[in-house]
Each structure stands twice: as C-alpha cells, then as structure tokens.
Design a protein around this motif. Structure first.
Motif, PDB file in Angstrom:
ATOM      1  N   MET A 133       0.837  -1.193   0.000  1.00  0.00           N
ATOM      2  CA  MET A 133       0.000   0.000   0.000  1.00  0.00           C
ATOM      3  C   MET A 133       0.875   1.247   0.000  1.00  0.00           C
ATOM      4  SD  MET A 133      -1.341  -0.207   3.958  1.00  0.00           S
ATOM      5  CE  MET A 133      -2.138   1.363   4.012  1.00  0.00           C
ATOM      6  N   ASP A 134       0.261   2.399  -0.150  1.00  0.00           N
ATOM      7  CA  ASP A 134       0.972   3.671  -0.171  1.00  0.00           C
ATOM      8  C   ASP A 134       1.739   3.874   1.141  1.00  0.00           C
ATOM      9  OD1 ASP A 134       1.451   6.436  -1.157  1.00  0.00           O
ATOM     10  OD2 ASP A 134       0.184   6.954   0.567  1.00  0.00           O
ATOM     11  N   HIS A 135       3.008   4.304   1.032  1.00  0.00           N
ATOM     12  CA  HIS A 135       3.862   4.452   2.226  1.00  0.00           C
ATOM     13  C   HIS A 135       3.293   5.478   3.211  1.00  0.00           C
ATOM     14  CE1 HIS A 135       7.285   1.953   1.092  1.00  0.00           C
ATOM     15  NE2 HIS A 135       7.034   2.311  -0.148  1.00  0.00           N
ATOM     16  N   LYS A 136       2.809   6.593   2.689  1.00  0.00           N
ATOM     17  CA  LYS A 136       2.289   7.645   3.564  1.00  0.00           C
ATOM     18  C   LYS A 136       1.051   7.163   4.318  1.00  0.00           C
ATOM     19  CE  LYS A 136       0.744  12.423   3.484  1.00  0.00           C
ATOM     20  NZ  LYS A 136       0.383  13.579   2.653  1.00  0.00           N
ATOM     21  N   THR A 137       0.159   6.494   3.614  1.00  0.00           N
ATOM     22  CA  THR A 137      -1.051   5.962   4.250  1.00  0.00           C
ATOM     23  C   THR A 137      -0.680   4.897   5.272  1.00  0.00           C
ATOM     24  OG1 THR A 137      -2.224   6.342   2.177  1.00  0.00           O
ATOM     25  CG2 THR A 137      -3.317   4.944   3.790  1.00  0.00           C
ATOM     26  N   HIS A 138       0.299   4.059   4.920  1.00  0.00           N
ATOM     27  CA  HIS A 138       0.741   3.014   5.842  1.00  0.00           C
ATOM     28  C   HIS A 138       1.312   3.624   7.120  1.00  0.00           C
ATOM     29  CE1 HIS A 138       3.738   0.192   7.536  1.00  0.00           C
ATOM     30  NE2 HIS A 138       2.747  -0.654   7.356  1.00  0.00           N
ATOM     31  N   ARG A 139       2.112   4.686   6.990  1.00  0.00           N
ATOM     32  CA  ARG A 139       2.711   5.327   8.166  1.00  0.00           C
ATOM     33  C   ARG A 139       1.621   5.890   9.066  1.00  0.00           C
ATOM     34  NH1 ARG A 139       5.429   9.628   6.121  1.00  0.00           N
ATOM     35  NH2 ARG A 139       6.393   8.160   4.732  1.00  0.00           N
ATOM     36  N   GLN A 140       0.610   6.542   8.468  1.00  0.00           N
ATOM     37  CA  GLN A 140      -0.497   7.084   9.266  1.00  0.00           C
ATOM     38  C   GLN A 140      -1.270   5.960   9.951  1.00  0.00           C
ATOM     39  OE1 GLN A 140      -2.562   9.335   6.223  1.00  0.00           O
ATOM     40  NE2 GLN A 140      -1.887  11.265   7.147  1.00  0.00           N
TER      41      GLN A 140
END
Length: 199
Positions: free
Chosen positions: A89-96
């Motif tokens: 999945m998208d890295h930014k979404t995963h971090r959030q």
C-alpha cells in the motif's frame, strides 16, 4: 564452445562402486570385462564440533511439563510475520495507519468465538466491507487466554490472533485484502489487526 572435461578420479571411483552393484538384465550374455574393484573414497578431515546452536531470537521458549526440557514454538509471532511481508500500500497511508492516525471505517470483534465460527463471520465481514467501498477495517481477535505452551493450537493462547492473518491471505479474502498490519495501541494493539482493503 568449451571442451568437456573427463571424469575426475573421485567421480570414476564413485561410478565404479555404483556399477558394481548393477544387476544385468540378461545374465546369459557374457560380460565384456568385470568392473574394476571400487576404491575407497578419501574422507575429508573432520572439523571439531561447533559450539551448541542457540535458538534464533524469533523463537519463543516454552517449558515442557514434567520433563524439564525446553520446547520452542517455531511459528513466528503474528506481529513479526506481518512485518516481514512486503508493503503493498501507499507508504504515507501506511505510516499514518501504523501510528493509529487513520480511523477504521468498520470493526468486528471475534472475542469468544471458536475458529470454526470466526472464519465464516470474518469472511462475510471483509467481503461486505469491500462491497460497501470501505478501505480500512479493524478486526479484533483479543490476545487469547492462558492455556500453556503444551496445549494444541485450537485452544492455545491466541488461536484467533494466529489464524486471522492466515485467513486474510487465503482465498476468497486474499482478492479483497491489500495489507494486514497489527493495530496501534489505541485500536487494540496486539489483540487487533488493521485490514486495508483493495479498491
């Protein structure tokens, strides 16, 4: 094109030992020549015994009842196994999501269910959530009751916690699920999973 090399002396010795054990298909026919006697192979020097191997850090020791020996659970903890999987999945979404900053759009609590009951309930929930266009759902499994390391998997502590990630990566759910990660503390920690669904 490179020239083919002949057999080494060791290969010839090995072949002659194998040929000596062969039984002719037609014993009435004469053999052209008896095979040469097998030569003993030279043994490589024996290295001293290495230090005893310690279990890898991922193995969790458990005591064996009455025998005094130590037993190891070779299956990795669900959290470790999920972190070894590639990020899809998208890295930014995963971090959030990992920081607990994304609110799950739906949740299901599997506490108190048996494995046989929980699997169809989870399947129905995931497929319905995907059909409704949800992206992030929370699956609560609980941490499991204490049953001791000697109990079989269906009643050992955390049977749901161990099985839910496997179910999510098998058909029919694998077609709907993009990523599975342990939940943040505010959403249940080790007793829950974030399930990020495909579009």
């Amino acid at each position: 094109m490179a020239r083919r090399r002949g057999l080494s002396a060791e290969d010839k010795a090995l072949w002659s030992r194998i040929a000596a054990t062969a039984v002719p298909l037609h014993p009435s026919r004469k053999q052209a020549e008896p095979p040469p006697a097998p030569q003993p192979l030279k043994k490589p020097p024996v290295a001293p015994d290495p230090a005893p191997l310690l279990p890898p850090s991922g193995l969790r020791p458990g005591s064996s009842s009455g025998s005094g020996s130590t037993r190891f659970d070779l299956s990795p903890a669900p959290r470790e196994a999920l972190h070894l999987q590639p990020l899809r999945m998208d890295h930014k979404t995963h971090r959030q999501m990992a920081r607990g900053k994304l609110a799950p759009e739906a949740r299901i609590d599997l506490h108190g269910m048996t494995l046989a009951t929980a699997q169809p309930v989870l399947t129905r929930f995931i497929l319905q959530s995907k059909a409704e266009g949800r992206r992030l759902v929370l699956v609560i499994t609980g941490k499991g009751r204490e049953g001791g390391p000697e109990t079989p998997l269906p009643v050992r502590p955390g049977a749901l916690r161990h099985n839910v990630p496997h179910w999510l990566h098998m058909p029919p759910l694998s077609a709907a699920v993009l990523q599975v990660r342990p939940a943040h503390r505010r959403h249940g920690g080790e007793g829950a999973y974030y399930v990020y669904l495909r579009r």
